[in-house]
Design an enzyme around this catalytic site. Structure first.
Site, mmCIF file in Angstrom:
data_model
loop_
_atom_site.group_PDB
_atom_site.id
_atom_site.type_symbol
_atom_site.label_atom_id
_atom_site.label_comp_id
_atom_site.label_asym_id
_atom_site.label_seq_id
_atom_site.Cartn_x
_atom_site.Cartn_y
_atom_site.Cartn_z
ATOM 1 N N HIS A 53 28.298 36.249 -7.244
ATOM 2 C CA HIS A 53 27.001 35.576 -7.222
ATOM 3 C C HIS A 53 25.961 36.549 -6.671
ATOM 4 O O HIS A 53 26.284 37.438 -5.864
ATOM 5 C CB HIS A 53 27.057 34.345 -6.326
ATOM 6 C CG HIS A 53 27.876 33.228 -6.881
ATOM 7 N ND1 HIS A 53 27.797 31.945 -6.386
ATOM 8 C CD2 HIS A 53 28.797 33.184 -7.881
ATOM 9 C CE1 HIS A 53 28.620 31.163 -7.052
ATOM 10 N NE2 HIS A 53 29.250 31.903 -7.966
ATOM 11 N N GLU A 55 23.821 36.246 -4.374
ATOM 12 C CA GLU A 55 23.761 36.278 -2.913
ATOM 13 C C GLU A 55 24.852 37.166 -2.322
ATOM 14 O O GLU A 55 24.597 37.927 -1.387
ATOM 15 C CB GLU A 55 23.910 34.863 -2.329
ATOM 16 C CG GLU A 55 22.829 33.901 -2.761
ATOM 17 C CD GLU A 55 23.210 33.052 -3.953
ATOM 18 O OE1 GLU A 55 22.792 31.879 -3.995
ATOM 19 O OE2 GLU A 55 23.917 33.554 -4.862
ATOM 20 N N CYS A 83 25.221 28.051 -3.207
ATOM 21 C CA CYS A 83 26.399 27.185 -3.206
ATOM 22 C C CYS A 83 27.070 27.275 -1.834
ATOM 23 O O CYS A 83 26.657 28.069 -0.972
ATOM 24 C CB CYS A 83 27.369 27.602 -4.319
ATOM 25 S SG CYS A 83 28.184 29.194 -4.032
ATOM 26 N N CYS A 86 28.306 30.841 -0.957
ATOM 27 C CA CYS A 86 27.219 31.748 -0.576
ATOM 28 C C CYS A 86 26.610 31.349 0.765
ATOM 29 O O CYS A 86 26.244 32.214 1.566
ATOM 30 C CB CYS A 86 26.171 31.794 -1.676
ATOM 31 S SG CYS A 86 26.793 32.580 -3.188
#
Length: 149
Positions: A53, A55, A83, A86
């Site tokens: 991701h 992040e 999410c 993260c």
């Protein structure tokens, strides 16, 4: 254009680049002392890695650039509500502030879902500022998924 607006503009540019690669358009930047030290967009498909991701990638890059696993004093700007995975990484990295664009009622882990930072087991809670460039962030996601239907 204000400084914060330029940080989110760069996160949006990273999200657009992710979309151009066929990735879900999420982009992120980490800022330290008023300058961007790392930038990333989603790369889960490219890297065949469900943890890639924006992040997590930007946290890894910022930690390497700054030579520390602790990013105290740093701020994360991301186009979508993180999410739970993260959010945990944000806490572990000790990021000072989280600025995000679009809310994510389905998979979000900050204001939705598990609300990670509100859990008693969360040992570090950043300041959270939602809704930054929310319209542009949401439009990017909406357009991306509409093109795939």
């Amino acid at each position: 254009m204000g400084i914060g607006v330029s940080f989110m503009a760069e996160a949006l540019a990273q999200a657009r680049a992710a979309a151009a690669r066929g990735e879900v358009p999420v982009g992120a930047v980490i800022v330290s002392a008023g300058r961007i030290v790392a930038r990333a967009g989603n790369r889960t498909l490219e890297l065949k890695d469900p943890t890639a991701h924006a992040e997590l990638l930007v946290i890894r890059d910022a930690a390497a650039a700054l030579g520390s696993e602790r990013l105290t004093g740093c701020d994360l700007w991301v186009t979508l509500e993180p999410c739970a995975m993260c959010a945990a990484a944000i806490s572990f990295a000790r990021l000072r502030r989280l600025y995000y664009g679009a809310a994510d009622p389905k998979m979000g882990g900050v204001e939705h879902g598990p609300q990670f930072f509100r859990q008693p087991t969360c040992h570090h809670r950043p300041e959270v500022y939602p809704g930054i460039a929310e319209r542009e962030s949401a439009e990017l996601l909406r357009d991306f998924f509409a093109a795939r239907r």
